[in-house]
Every structure is written in C-alpha cells, then in structure tokens.
Design an enzyme around this catalytic site. Structure first.
Site, PDB file in Angstrom:
ATOM      1  N   GLY A 188      43.952  41.137  40.357  1.00 51.54           N
ATOM      2  CA  GLY A 188      45.047  42.094  40.193  1.00 51.54           C
ATOM      3  C   GLY A 188      44.422  43.451  39.985  1.00 51.54           C
ATOM      4  N   ALA A 189      44.830  44.450  40.755  1.00 52.69           N
ATOM      5  CA  ALA A 189      44.161  45.747  40.715  1.00 52.69           C
ATOM      6  C   ALA A 189      44.123  46.328  39.301  1.00 52.69           C
ATOM      7  CB  ALA A 189      44.854  46.718  41.673  1.00 52.69           C
ATOM      8  N   ASP A 225      38.760  48.926  42.493  1.00 54.69           N
ATOM      9  CA  ASP A 225      39.224  48.863  41.098  1.00 54.69           C
ATOM     10  C   ASP A 225      38.096  49.210  40.146  1.00 54.69           C
ATOM     11  OD1 ASP A 225      41.599  47.914  42.222  1.00 54.69           O
ATOM     12  OD2 ASP A 225      40.974  45.825  41.992  1.00 54.69           O
ATOM     13  N   ALA A 277      32.043  59.696  47.701  1.00 58.88           N
ATOM     14  CA  ALA A 277      33.397  60.090  47.306  1.00 58.88           C
ATOM     15  C   ALA A 277      33.421  61.576  47.012  1.00 58.88           C
ATOM     16  CB  ALA A 277      33.865  59.299  46.086  1.00 58.88           C
ATOM     17  N   TYR A 333      49.400  34.860  50.339  1.00 59.79           N
ATOM     18  CA  TYR A 333      50.035  35.222  49.071  1.00 59.79           C
ATOM     19  C   TYR A 333      51.239  34.327  48.792  1.00 59.79           C
ATOM     20  CZ  TYR A 333      47.449  39.665  48.927  1.00 59.79           C
ATOM     21  OH  TYR A 333      46.469  40.610  48.858  1.00 59.79           O
ATOM     22  N   TYR A 335      47.344  33.492  44.943  1.00 63.28           N
ATOM     23  CA  TYR A 335      46.974  33.684  46.347  1.00 63.28           C
ATOM     24  C   TYR A 335      45.651  33.013  46.650  1.00 63.28           C
ATOM     25  CZ  TYR A 335      43.709  37.680  45.479  1.00 63.28           C
ATOM     26  OH  TYR A 335      42.680  38.488  45.075  1.00 63.28           O
ATOM     27  N   ASN A 352      42.109  44.213  36.845  1.00 59.60           N
ATOM     28  CA  ASN A 352      40.686  44.399  37.140  1.00 59.60           C
ATOM     29  C   ASN A 352      40.158  45.656  36.451  1.00 59.60           C
ATOM     30  OD1 ASN A 352      40.670  42.147  38.795  1.00 59.60           O
ATOM     31  ND2 ASN A 352      40.704  43.296  40.699  1.00 59.60           N
TER      32      ASN A 352
END
Length: 344
Positions: A45-46, A264, A238, A117, A101, A49
C-alpha cells in the site's frame, strides 16, 4: 520548506499517512500467475509503505485507513503496527473485506508483468469525509496522501478533495500522484489528479506518469501551485522546484532486483529529510537512498539505511556521489560496519 503543523497538540505525530493497504501475494518463482504454484504473503500500500519507512527512520507516524474485520485485516494491522506505526485509528469494517492482490515476479515495466487486484468494495473504499476521524487525520506535521485513494470510490474522491482543500491551520499536505490507470477506468484521471495536486503543498510525480509532459519544466508549468514539486526521472535522478529555485540530483547507480515500492521509499526519504529541515540537495539524496534500499529487494518493504549512514552518504561530494553504486544487501552491510565501529 519545513512543516509547521500543530506542533503543540498533545496527539501530534510527525506524519499521518492515509490510504488503503492490501495483503500482497508474491510468487514463489517467475512465471505467469496461472503457472505459479505458490505465493508468499506480504503487505502493500503506497501510504503504509511510506509510513513504515518513516517509522524505521525514527519518525512518529500514524496510518489511517479501513480494513475488514477479517484475518487479512488482522495481518495488516499487526504487520504495519509491528513496523512502529501507530495503527490505533484504523477502522475495522465487519461488512466489507480487506483488499488483496497477486502479482508476478517480473518487472512492472515489461508486458509480461501481471497484477490481479481483489479490492472492489473493500473496506478502504468506504472511507469518506465523515470517516475517518478528522482530528486523527490532521494531527500531524505532515499529512501524506496519494492518487490511489481517489480512484477507489466516489466517497474516497470526496475525502481527498476535502483533505487537499487549502484552509488555514492545516498540516503540510504531501501528495504523491501515483497514477494507476488500471484503477480509474474511463474516469478523467489526469484532470482529477492535477486538481488534487494543485491543492497540496508538496507534490511527488514521476515524469512517466505526468500526463504526457516530457520535461520537469513542463510539469512545473502544469502544476505551479505547490510550494515544492518533485519530478522523479527514474534512474536519471529527480528535480525539485521550490519557489524560484530548481535543483537536480542524479540517482546513484543501483543493481535493481525489483522496482516495487521504490517511489514510496523515495517519498519517505524526502519527507524524512524535510522534517529535519535538511537542504534540498540532501532531501533528494535521502529520497534516492531510500529508493535504492527498496530497489535492491524483491518485495515492497526493505530495511532502510540507518539515519547515520544515510547522512554520511548524502554528505558526499558530487564526485563521490557520482561513483556510488548500491546492490543487494547494501543496507545490511552498512549496518554491520556501523556496529563494528561502535563495538569497543
């Protein structure tokens, strides 16, 4: 930018992360889902995480969500709580299941990658502007959200619009665009995600998910409102836009095992350094280092480098940073080296 937040509140934490977490089934070997004979259980889970990485880095973190009143919900609450995250505000839903998932072992970027999912009608999809508790959500220096949550249901989208509305006294709102086309169907996801991002103070977006825009400058032109915009450029590095300043930091070379969870982890590293009021170059380097920890393990969760080790690497001069190469086990090796130094 340093988060101000309600620092004098008795229940304040460094970061509140709100969003769905699911039980993940990872294949025991490569191959099609139809052919894999067994799976190992994990969590994915973003937002959770991000919460787990921040907790490992020494921050106080709260995860807010809903899970089913079922064994998979038990597992998520226990596993995420075991990472040092406050899970007291996770609601248990007796009428809706915890999402799960399955995925293949291959790289997400290849056509052979499969994800199945089972999250439609999940407990988390029932989040709304009246649930969860607004005080629990806003009692942080930073509120971290992602573009996955508004794709879950109409009520989740309403909640995200409420949380990203610019109002006096709110915490610093961090928003990771996290565009997952498979979750949106025919909905105008780019427009919805751009609108939500415009309400945030700090935005993370991958250049590959930025609505067909082909440069960091074009992304900034599309999102001028956030105080800080982080455009992730994959293995290249980035770029951060903050006020009138533009800063690019290359990523270190990494021997990639799997790309799951890297975005994440990057967000967690950047947020950790932001909470510590580090310079923008170091914020980016901490993001890259946390991402490198995730990239060098097969699952969503990796042991991040210690704060001391990450600080040492982030402080390298440009030439030494450019020579850095990180492979599987690098965080464990660094931890052993630190322990040897501390042992008389």
């Amino acid at each position: 930018m340093t988060p101000t937040g309600p620092c004098n509140a008795p229940d304040v934490v460094d970061v509140v992360a709100l969003g769905e977490s699911m039980v993940t089934f990872l294949p025991s070997r490569p191959g099609r889902l139809a052919d894999v004979p067994s799976f190992d259980r994990g969590i994915g889970g973003a937002e959770s995480n991000v919460a787990c990485v921040l907790a490992a880095a020494g921050h106080s973190v709260r995860w807010v969500s809903r899970v089913g009143d079922d064994p998979f919900g038990d597992h998520l609450v226990e596993a995420i709580g075991g990472c040092g995250v406050d899970v007291a505000h996770v609601r248990r839903d007796p009428g809706r299941p915890t999402g799960i998932y399955f995925r293949t072992a291959g790289d997400r970027a290849t056509d052979a990658h499969e994800v199945a999912y089972y999250r439609t009608g999940s407990a988390a999809s029932a989040m709304s502007v009246t649930d969860p508790d607004p005080a629990a959500v806003r009692a942080g220096r930073v509120l971290h959200l992602s573009g996955i949550t508004p794709a879950l249901s109409a009520s989740c989208l309403d909640l995200m619009r409420e949380l990203t509305a610019r109002r006096p006294g709110r915490p610093l709102v961090s928003f990771d665009v996290n565009h997952r086309p498979g979750l949106w169907g025919d909905t105008d996801a780019p427009r919805v995600l751009r609108d939500l991002a415009r309400g945030a103070d700090l935005v993370f977006v991958g250049q590959d998910e930025a609505w067909g825009l082909h440069s960091p400058e074009a992304v900034r032109a599309a999102l001028p409102e956030p105080d800080v915009l982080v455009v992730k450029q994959g293995a290249a590095g980035a770029t951060v836009f903050e006020k009138r300043d533009v800063t690019f930091v290359p990523a270190p070379r990494v021997d990639v095992v799997a790309e799951v969870g890297a975005g994440d982890a990057f967000a967690a590293g950047f947020l950790s350094a932001t909470l510590r009021a580090l310079p923008v170059r170091d914020r980016l380097r901490h993001g890259h280092l946390m991402a490198a920890a995730a990239l060098t393990v097969p699952g969503d969760h990796a042991t991040p480098p210690s704060r001391e080790h990450a600080d040492r690497l982030a402080a390298l001069d440009d030439a030494a940073w450019g020579r850095l190469r990180l492979g599987p086990g690098w965080t464990a090796e660094a931890q052993r080296a630190d322990e040897e130094v501390r042992t008389p």
